[in-house]
Enzyme design. Structure first.
Site, PDB file in Angstrom:
ATOM      1  N   LYS A  11       0.850  -1.209   0.000  1.00 24.88           N
ATOM      2  CA  LYS A  11       0.000   0.000   0.000  1.00 24.88           C
ATOM      3  C   LYS A  11       0.875   1.244   0.000  1.00 24.88           C
ATOM      4  O   LYS A  11       2.033   1.206   0.420  1.00 24.88           O
ATOM      5  CB  LYS A  11      -0.936   0.037   1.210  1.00 24.88           C
ATOM      6  CG  LYS A  11      -0.272   0.031   2.598  1.00 24.88           C
ATOM      7  CD  LYS A  11       0.181   1.375   3.121  1.00 24.88           C
ATOM      8  CE  LYS A  11       0.822   1.268   4.508  1.00 24.88           C
ATOM      9  NZ  LYS A  11       1.636   2.426   4.906  1.00 24.88           N
ATOM     10  N   LEU A 100       5.442   0.475   3.335  1.00 26.80           N
ATOM     11  CA  LEU A 100       4.569  -0.092   2.296  1.00 26.80           C
ATOM     12  C   LEU A 100       3.633  -1.163   2.851  1.00 26.80           C
ATOM     13  O   LEU A 100       2.893  -1.800   2.089  1.00 26.80           O
ATOM     14  CB  LEU A 100       5.420  -0.675   1.156  1.00 26.80           C
ATOM     15  CG  LEU A 100       6.286   0.360   0.405  1.00 26.80           C
ATOM     16  CD1 LEU A 100       7.218  -0.334  -0.578  1.00 26.80           C
ATOM     17  CD2 LEU A 100       5.404   1.377  -0.326  1.00 26.80           C
ATOM     18  N   GLY A 103       4.256  -6.420   6.001  1.00 26.93           N
ATOM     19  CA  GLY A 103       3.943  -7.388   7.053  1.00 26.93           C
ATOM     20  C   GLY A 103       2.444  -7.453   7.319  1.00 26.93           C
ATOM     21  O   GLY A 103       1.863  -8.537   7.433  1.00 26.93           O
ATOM     22  N   ASP A 137      -2.838  -1.689  10.603  1.00 23.07           N
ATOM     23  CA  ASP A 137      -3.118  -1.626   9.159  1.00 23.07           C
ATOM     24  C   ASP A 137      -3.730  -2.915   8.618  1.00 23.07           C
ATOM     25  O   ASP A 137      -4.145  -2.959   7.458  1.00 23.07           O
ATOM     26  CB  ASP A 137      -1.826  -1.364   8.370  1.00 23.07           C
ATOM     27  CG  ASP A 137      -1.348   0.077   8.514  1.00 23.07           C
ATOM     28  OD1 ASP A 137      -2.124   0.908   9.026  1.00 23.07           O
ATOM     29  OD2 ASP A 137      -0.208   0.352   8.116  1.00 23.07           O
TER      30      ASP A 137
HETATM   31  P1  ATP Z   1       4.046  -0.133   7.728  1.00 20.04           P
HETATM   32  O1  ATP Z   1       3.896   0.563   6.415  1.00 20.04           O
HETATM   33  O2  ATP Z   1       2.783  -0.823   8.173  1.00 20.04           O
HETATM   34  O3  ATP Z   1       4.703   0.707   8.775  1.00 20.04           O
HETATM   35  P2  ATP Z   1       6.491  -1.378   7.092  1.00 20.04           P
HETATM   36  O4  ATP Z   1       6.607  -1.484   5.608  1.00 20.04           O
HETATM   37  O5  ATP Z   1       7.157  -0.196   7.709  1.00 20.04           O
HETATM   38  O6  ATP Z   1       4.974  -1.388   7.472  1.00 20.04           O
HETATM   39  P3  ATP Z   1       7.021  -4.180   7.424  1.00 20.04           P
HETATM   40  O7  ATP Z   1       7.757  -4.433   6.159  1.00 20.04           O
HETATM   41  O8  ATP Z   1       5.618  -4.637   7.494  1.00 20.04           O
HETATM   42  O9  ATP Z   1       7.090  -2.622   7.795  1.00 20.04           O
HETATM   43  O10 ATP Z   1       7.859  -4.862   8.597  1.00 20.04           O
HETATM   44  C1  ATP Z   1       8.355  -4.230   9.739  1.00 20.04           C
HETATM   45  C2  ATP Z   1       9.020  -5.296  10.631  1.00 20.04           C
HETATM   46  O11 ATP Z   1       8.097  -6.323  10.950  1.00 20.04           O
HETATM   47  C3  ATP Z   1      10.187  -5.982   9.949  1.00 20.04           C
HETATM   48  O12 ATP Z   1      11.399  -5.375  10.331  1.00 20.04           O
HETATM   49  C4  ATP Z   1      10.099  -7.447  10.400  1.00 20.04           C
HETATM   50  O13 ATP Z   1      11.046  -7.745  11.396  1.00 20.04           O
HETATM   51  C5  ATP Z   1       8.731  -7.614  11.005  1.00 20.04           C
HETATM   52  N1  ATP Z   1       7.882  -8.587  10.262  1.00 20.04           N
HETATM   53  C6  ATP Z   1       7.090  -9.532  10.809  1.00 20.04           C
HETATM   54  N2  ATP Z   1       6.425 -10.219   9.881  1.00 20.04           N
HETATM   55  C7  ATP Z   1       6.780  -9.731   8.687  1.00 20.04           C
HETATM   56  C8  ATP Z   1       6.408 -10.045   7.348  1.00 20.04           C
HETATM   57  N3  ATP Z   1       5.553 -11.022   7.053  1.00 20.04           N
HETATM   58  N4  ATP Z   1       6.967  -9.301   6.361  1.00 20.04           N
HETATM   59  C9  ATP Z   1       7.836  -8.295   6.667  1.00 20.04           C
HETATM   60  N5  ATP Z   1       8.221  -7.976   7.904  1.00 20.04           N
HETATM   61  C10 ATP Z   1       7.701  -8.674   8.923  1.00 20.04           C
END
Ligand code: ATP
Length: 281
Positions: A11, A100, A103, A137
């Site tokens: 997203k 994005l 997770g 989210d």
């Molecule tokens: P948001 O936009 O919701 O803030 P993000 O893109 O910043 O999400 P994610 O990539 O979802 O962050 O991941 C953040 C942390 O969550 C990672 O550093 C990882 O250790 C942990 N994590 C747990 N499960 C997952 C998953 N399925 N994919 C990615 N990261 C995960």
């Protein structure tokens, strides 16, 4: 049916206002969130040994119970008092800790996939209620490809109309901690946010509302984000903005060919992650 494969879309936040700090440490937000064609692939297979077995092809993403996909499966099995065996394989295309929502989207895909695979019969609303216990989210990824998200992100309302958006995503490969960003932010100074439109006729209307309060925290710490915004705009982006808590920047382009030309140019002149994608409806 023994297995199911789902796409878990990334997203971007087309808008992110931080309205208030809550006593429980969360923040009251108002966001417009849009899912993208870029996504992870989540395969769920029934296995004979009871338990949840998560594997992921990306270094730095946890395999076991720390993975949100594992917690999503656990929550559904517990709620339905089932003791099935599930092997979950995540093929990661979404940059990690990038703003994005990768997770959260993997978690939502597991809720939808396990519900279907095991015939549990939970409604979308029930899956969203379980989802919010996993991450703010997650309900959005269960709800719809584009939505207004309020509360901590779990109060969702539809967007009636959104044009197709061609985008270039650029990630400078520096992980940004969402918790650190929220600890350091200032509340929104924007007025009239409650008059945000719920329908967008064209790209100009989308660009007009694009704003992200978290840029004020993340950009001073990572000036490369400002540089990426400028580069996208110099290469024809109608507007460029950081998504979520960053550091990924997305530029909105008038069409696919201008997006591809800009992306080709930026990937040869940097070692950033650069990709072209579009909104999904
Ligand atoms: P948001 O936009 O919701 O803030 P993000 O893109 O910043 O999400 P994610 O990539 O979802 O962050 O991941 C953040 C942390 O969550 C990672 O550093 C990882 O250790 C942990 N994590 C747990 N499960 C997952 C998953 N399925 N994919 C990615 N990261 C995960």
């Amino acid at each position: 049916m023994d297995s199911i494969t789902l796409k878990a879309p990334a997203k971007v936040n087309l808008r992110l206002d931080v309205l208030a700090r809550r006593p429980d440490g969360y923040h009251e937000l108002r966001m417009i969130m849009q899912q993208l064609d870029l996504g992870d692939e989540v395969s769920i297979t029934r296995v004979s040994e009871p338990g949840i077995f998560v594997t992921c092809d990306r270094d730095g993403v946890p395999d076991g119970p720390e993975n949100i996909a594992w917690r999503a499966a656990r929550a559904l099995l517990d709620r339905s008092q089932r003791s099935d065996g599930l092997a979950i394989a995540i093929s990661k295309n979404i940059p990690v800790a990038a703003g994005l929502g990768g997770g959260s989207s993997d978690g939502a895909a597991v809720l939808l996939g396990v519900n279907q695979l095991l015939g549990l019969g939970y409604s979308r609303e029930e899956l969203m209620q379980i989802g919010v216990t996993l991450g703010a989210d997650v309900p959005f990824f269960v709800y719809a490809p584009v939505a207004v998200a309020e509360g901590i992100g779990e109060v969702l309302t539809p967007i009636a109309q959104m044009p197709e958006l061609w985008m270039v995503l650029v990630n400078p490969n520096v992980p940004v901690s969402t918790a650190w960003v929220y600890k350091n932010l200032q509340l929104t100074a924007r007025e009239n946010g409650d008059k945000l439109p719920r329908s967008f006729a064209d790209l100009a209307e989308v660009c007009a509302i694009m704003a992200n309060d978290l840029e004020n925290v993340t950009i001073p710490a990572f000036p490369v984000i400002r540089e990426i915004k400028e580069q996208l705009q110099n290469r024809g982006a109608l507007k460029a903005m950081m998504s979520g808590s960053g550091p990924t920047v997305f530029g909105i382009f008038a069409d696919e060919s201008t997006a591809r030309a800009a992306a080709a140019d930026m990937s040869t002149t940097s070692d950033w992650f650069v990709t072209v994608t579009r909104s999904i409806a």
